[in-house]
Write a protein that holds these residues in place. Structure first.
Motif, short mmCIF file in Angstrom:
data_model
loop_
_atom_site.label_atom_id
_atom_site.label_comp_id
_atom_site.label_asym_id
_atom_site.label_seq_id
_atom_site.Cartn_x
_atom_site.Cartn_y
_atom_site.Cartn_z
N ASP A 96 0.83 -1.13 0.18
CA ASP A 96 0.01 -0.11 0.03
C ASP A 96 0.63 1.37 0.08
N TYR A 97 2.10 1.12 0.71
CA TYR A 97 2.99 2.44 0.79
C TYR A 97 3.46 2.90 -0.60
N LYS A 98 3.83 1.68 -1.27
CA LYS A 98 4.29 1.73 -2.76
C LYS A 98 3.18 2.53 -3.62
N LYS A 99 2.00 2.02 -3.51
CA LYS A 99 0.80 2.66 -4.22
C LYS A 99 0.70 3.86 -3.77
N LEU A 100 1.02 4.29 -2.71
CA LEU A 100 0.86 5.54 -2.02
C LEU A 100 1.84 6.66 -2.62
N GLY A 101 2.94 5.90 -3.07
CA GLY A 101 3.94 6.67 -3.90
C GLY A 101 5.10 7.09 -3.02
N PHE A 102 5.10 6.60 -1.72
CA PHE A 102 6.42 6.78 -1.10
C PHE A 102 7.83 6.23 -1.66
N ILE A 103 8.85 6.90 -1.20
CA ILE A 103 10.24 6.36 -1.87
C ILE A 103 10.59 5.04 -0.93
N ASN A 104 10.37 5.22 0.55
CA ASN A 104 10.81 4.18 1.39
C ASN A 104 9.39 3.34 1.72
N HIS A 105 9.18 2.32 0.95
CA HIS A 105 7.90 1.46 1.01
C HIS A 105 8.05 0.90 2.49
N VAL A 106 8.91 0.62 3.24
CA VAL A 106 9.12 -0.12 4.34
C VAL A 106 8.78 0.71 5.56
N ASN A 107 9.07 1.94 5.62
CA ASN A 107 8.91 2.96 6.66
C ASN A 107 8.93 4.19 6.08
N PRO A 108 7.50 4.76 5.54
CA PRO A 108 7.75 5.85 4.77
C PRO A 108 7.98 7.25 5.69
N ALA A 109 7.81 7.13 7.24
CA ALA A 109 8.15 8.33 8.01
C ALA A 109 9.57 8.52 7.60
N VAL A 110 10.58 7.93 7.07
CA VAL A 110 11.81 8.39 6.80
C VAL A 110 11.86 9.42 5.75
N ASP A 111 10.97 9.38 4.76
CA ASP A 111 10.59 10.25 3.55
C ASP A 111 10.34 11.78 4.10
N PHE A 112 9.98 11.88 5.25
CA PHE A 112 9.72 13.13 6.12
C PHE A 112 10.99 13.65 6.93
N THR A 113 12.08 13.04 6.95
CA THR A 113 12.98 13.42 7.88
C THR A 113 13.80 14.48 6.97
N GLN A 114 13.79 14.74 5.60
CA GLN A 114 14.54 15.91 4.94
C GLN A 114 13.71 17.17 5.23
N ILE A 115 14.50 18.25 5.63
CA ILE A 115 13.98 19.65 5.98
C ILE A 115 14.92 20.50 4.92
N PRO A 116 14.01 21.40 4.47
CA PRO A 116 12.60 21.50 4.09
C PRO A 116 12.31 20.29 3.18
N PRO A 117 11.05 19.94 3.17
CA PRO A 117 9.64 20.44 3.88
C PRO A 117 9.42 19.94 5.11
N GLY A 118 10.01 18.85 5.70
CA GLY A 118 9.86 18.37 6.95
C GLY A 118 8.40 17.92 7.28
N MET A 119 7.86 18.17 8.27
CA MET A 119 6.28 17.87 8.61
C MET A 119 5.36 18.40 7.88
N LEU A 120 5.81 19.58 7.30
CA LEU A 120 4.70 20.49 6.48
C LEU A 120 4.05 19.69 5.39
N ALA A 121 5.20 18.71 4.92
CA ALA A 121 4.27 18.05 3.44
C ALA A 121 3.40 17.02 4.02
#
Length: 700
Positions: A328-353
């Motif tokens: 499902d995370y792959k269908k949602l288009g996340f880069i990290n399919h196993v743990n999508p939370a890693v995708d939001f560790t980049q700042i910016p945009p961080g948690m705003l995205a």
């Protein structure tokens, strides 16, 4: 012999007399623009200036008149002072006398009878202080309190209120110590009522004070304000925060259709930047992959997209659940399919995205589900990854809107649409993510084209923002007209208008090609005349009686024409046309109202369409051949062709259009091989002659 450079012709004006023309050296006088001529600026006197003689001790006289016991004399003196204080020379002289003379005047109790007195006092004070000669720290707390009291009063003269706000803004911006004193005397709540009025100048000055208070606030106070507004941002009370009073101003301006001056535009821009900077905390916050609350947001995105409930820990094996989540995370288009939370560790945009994605999923659920399912059903290389797109889009929007940056002093770039909705940034994201998905499909993009798509989307957004839409709906409508195809057309058009295409070599090439193109158009027009056209005859009663046909002979020397019983299906041969008119006999071609058949009785009642299609061929002394073209195209073809036969210029709008089209096409073809090559502005220098010509082959 030219006159000396320091001698100018000016008009000298003595009070109560007409100006007198004189030649003078550039010496001390006063221009009608109310600046005094000194040794430093006397070279600015121009021919034709009107100079007004005045007394040299004007500052001293005004200083004495201001302290007069007569209220009328005091009022006249302050009025003159308000006008003269714009000049730095006068200001320097007056301030040297005693600038504190204003303190008792500004503290004068406001009564409607003395409103003008106080207004001129504050105006003169602002003008004098704007020169930066005197430090703002000179003035006492009592003076500050009195100025603040004028701002806090519910009913106050507009001029007094405007000047008081300007004084408070300057105090805050020019002194940290005065900021603290002003902040104690006035609150944001006391300023908000001034934004609810209709006076644009008062709104501008009020916003300027609010901006100054925010910009000068110490970091700890800013953090408290950020927390407060972020709290309000997620509650029903959001309308009382920064965006509320900003939207009041925008709505008043939009409703009244008033033009926004540069000063107000700058203050609105500053407030816009400060408002967007409230998003900076979320933009610079990394996601903690171990934070369960943040992970729950990702679970919510999955649940809304695929209509699944969170499975209990006992439902199926751990490996099976991991496999489902990964799919499902792959269908949602996340880069990290196993743990999508890693995708939001980049700042910016961080948690705003992630905030934007959740808002889109909850408030535009149908569009969110459609985008996710539509892309998950495509081949892997053709899918537009929603998760990755949302993160990159949020980062891009922050760059476009300069989130996290301090406002520029000279920028006036503000967008009213961001202050017509409580969650404007999130709504802005929702519009843009749908645009991104639409553009992806239009470009038939693959995963390798991701960056190209983002560049096109950025261009679409920035172009739509240039028109300063007043609402998000207007912005959305503008985007609908900026498809990928339209962007390509705009790029091509702009490329043709770039400096390279306006350089001397390119312009010379265009001039060289133009006669060739014009000859081509001329031949096309004459060929059309040789084919001929069927015209309708119109009687004086406007009843269409019958047809007639006219065509040019192949040798371009004779016009053949004659009547027809009905409209022909194809060309009419020359033999069947009984009448002839040699081209050599044609004297002129006239159009519109100048045509003989348009001047006949009742012709003024002819409808406009007929008038625009009428033309006549005049020959011999008073003979003429009248035409009414079937449409605008045939009218242009025939008038151009007849003018070409007479050796005159073809001036129809169709000729101009054809010239632009054909010339641009020819230029593009000739410049294909010069792609990305710098075209020199001047031709290369001619080399020197050789010392001898022995290398030349002797034909003999």
């Amino acid at each position: 012999m030219p006159p000396p450079a320091d001698i100018v012709k000016v008009a000298i004006e003595w009070p109560g007399a007409f100006p007198k023309l004189m030649e003078i050296d550039q010496v001390s006088n006063a221009d009608s623009t109310n600046f005094y001529i000194t040794e430093k600026n006397r070279n600015n006197i121009k021919n034709g200036s009107i100079l007004r003689l005045t007394t040299s001790a004007m500052a001293q006289q005004l200083h004495e008149r201001i302290q007069s016991s007569s209220m009328d004399m005091k009022l006249d003196a302050l009025k003159d002072l308000a006008n003269s204080s714009r000049d730095i020379t006068f200001a320097q002289e007056f301030i040297n006398l005693d600038v504190t003379v204003f303190v008792p005047l500004a503290a004068f109790p406001y009564i409607s009878r003395f409103g003008d007195l106080l207004s001129f006092t504050l105006t003169a004070f602002v003008e004098l202080m704007d020169h930066g000669i005197v430090s703002w720290d000179t003035f006492s707390v009592a003076f500050i309190k009195k100025i603040a009291s004028y701002v806090c009063k519910s009913a106050m003269d507009t001029a007094v209120l405007q000047r008081s706000l300007a004084i408070l803004e300057s105090m805050v911006l020019n002194s940290q110590d005065l900021y603290q004193k002003v902040a104690q005397e006035i609150t944001i709540g006391q300023l908000i009522p001034h934004l609810q009025g209709t006076d644009q100048d008062i709104q501008t000055y009020t916003i300027a004070v609010i901006n100054a208070l925010f910009l000068k606030a110490p970091e700890e106070k800013r953090q408290v304000l950020h927390i407060l507004i972020l709290y309000l941002h997620s509650s029903a009370m959001f309308s009382v925060c920064l965006k509320f009073y900003f939207s009041l101003v925008c709505q008043n301006v939009i409703r009244s259709n008033k033009p926004i001056n540069d000063e107000m535009a700058h203050q609105l821009y500053v407030l816009q930047v400060l408002t967007f900077n409230l998003l900076e905390d979320r933009m610079m916050t990394k996601m903690d992959p171990q934070d369960q609350a943040q992970r729950d947001i990702i679970f919510e995105l999955r649940r809304i997209a695929f209509d699944v409930e969170c499975e209990s820990n006992n439902s199926g094996s751990i490996e099976k659940r991991k496999s489902m989540y990964t799919r499902d995370y792959k269908k949602l288009g996340f880069i990290n399919h196993v743990n999508p939370a890693v995708d939001f560790t980049q700042i910016p945009p961080g948690m705003l995205a992630l905030d934007n994605m959740l808002y889109f999923a909850r408030h535009h659920q149908d569009a969110y589900i459609r985008i996710v399912l539509e892309n998950s059903s495509r081949e892997d290389k053709h899918e537009c990854p929603f998760g990755r797109s949302s993160i990159e889009l949020t980062k891009m929007l922050c760059e476009i809107l300069k989130v996290g940056e301090l406002p520029s002093e000279n920028c006036h770039d503000f967008h009213p649409m961001f202050f017509t909705h409580d969650r404007s940034f999130e709504e802005f994201f929702c519009i843009c993510i749908q645009l991104l998905n639409k553009t992806w499909k239009e470009m038939r993009a693959t995963s390798e084209d991701f960056n190209k798509v983002m560049q096109v989307v950025k261009e679409q957004i920035t172009r739509a923002l240039t028109i300063k839409p007043n609402s998000l709906d207007q912005f959305k409508s503008r985007l609908q007209n900026l498809s990928y195809t339209e962007i390509l057309k705009l790029r091509q058009s702009e490329r043709m208008n770039q400096e390279d295409f306006q350089s001397r070599p390119i312009l010379e090439l265009r001039e060289k090609i133009q006669p060739e193109i014009m000859e081509l158009i001329k031949q096309q027009r004459l060929n059309r005349l040789c084919e001929g056209t069927c015209f309708r005859k119109i009687s004086s009663r406007r009843r269409q009686d019958k047809f007639w046909y006219c065509r040019l002979s192949p040798n371009h020397k004779v016009l053949h024409y004659g009547d027809l019983e009905e409209s022909p299906q194809g060309e009419v041969p020359h033999d069947s046309l009984q009448d002839k008119l040699p081209v050599a006999d044609i004297k002129a071609v006239v159009t519109g109202k100048d045509c003989p058949h348009m001047k006949e009785k009742g012709a003024l009642k002819q409808n406009k369409e007929v008038l625009e299609l009428a033309f006549s061929v005049l020959y011999e002394s008073d003979e003429y051949l009248n035409f009414i073209a079937p449409d605008k195209h045939e009218y242009c073809v025939w008038t151009d062709g007849l003018n070409a036969l007479l050796g005159k210029e073809m001036t129809s709008e169709f000729t101009r259009s054809d010239m632009d089209t054909l010339l641009n096409m020819e230029m593009k073809l000739r410049l294909l091989d010069l792609e990305n090559i710098q075209i020199p502005e001047v031709p290369p220098p001619i080399p020197k002659e050789p010392s001898n010509y022995d290398f030349v082959y002797d034909c003999n």
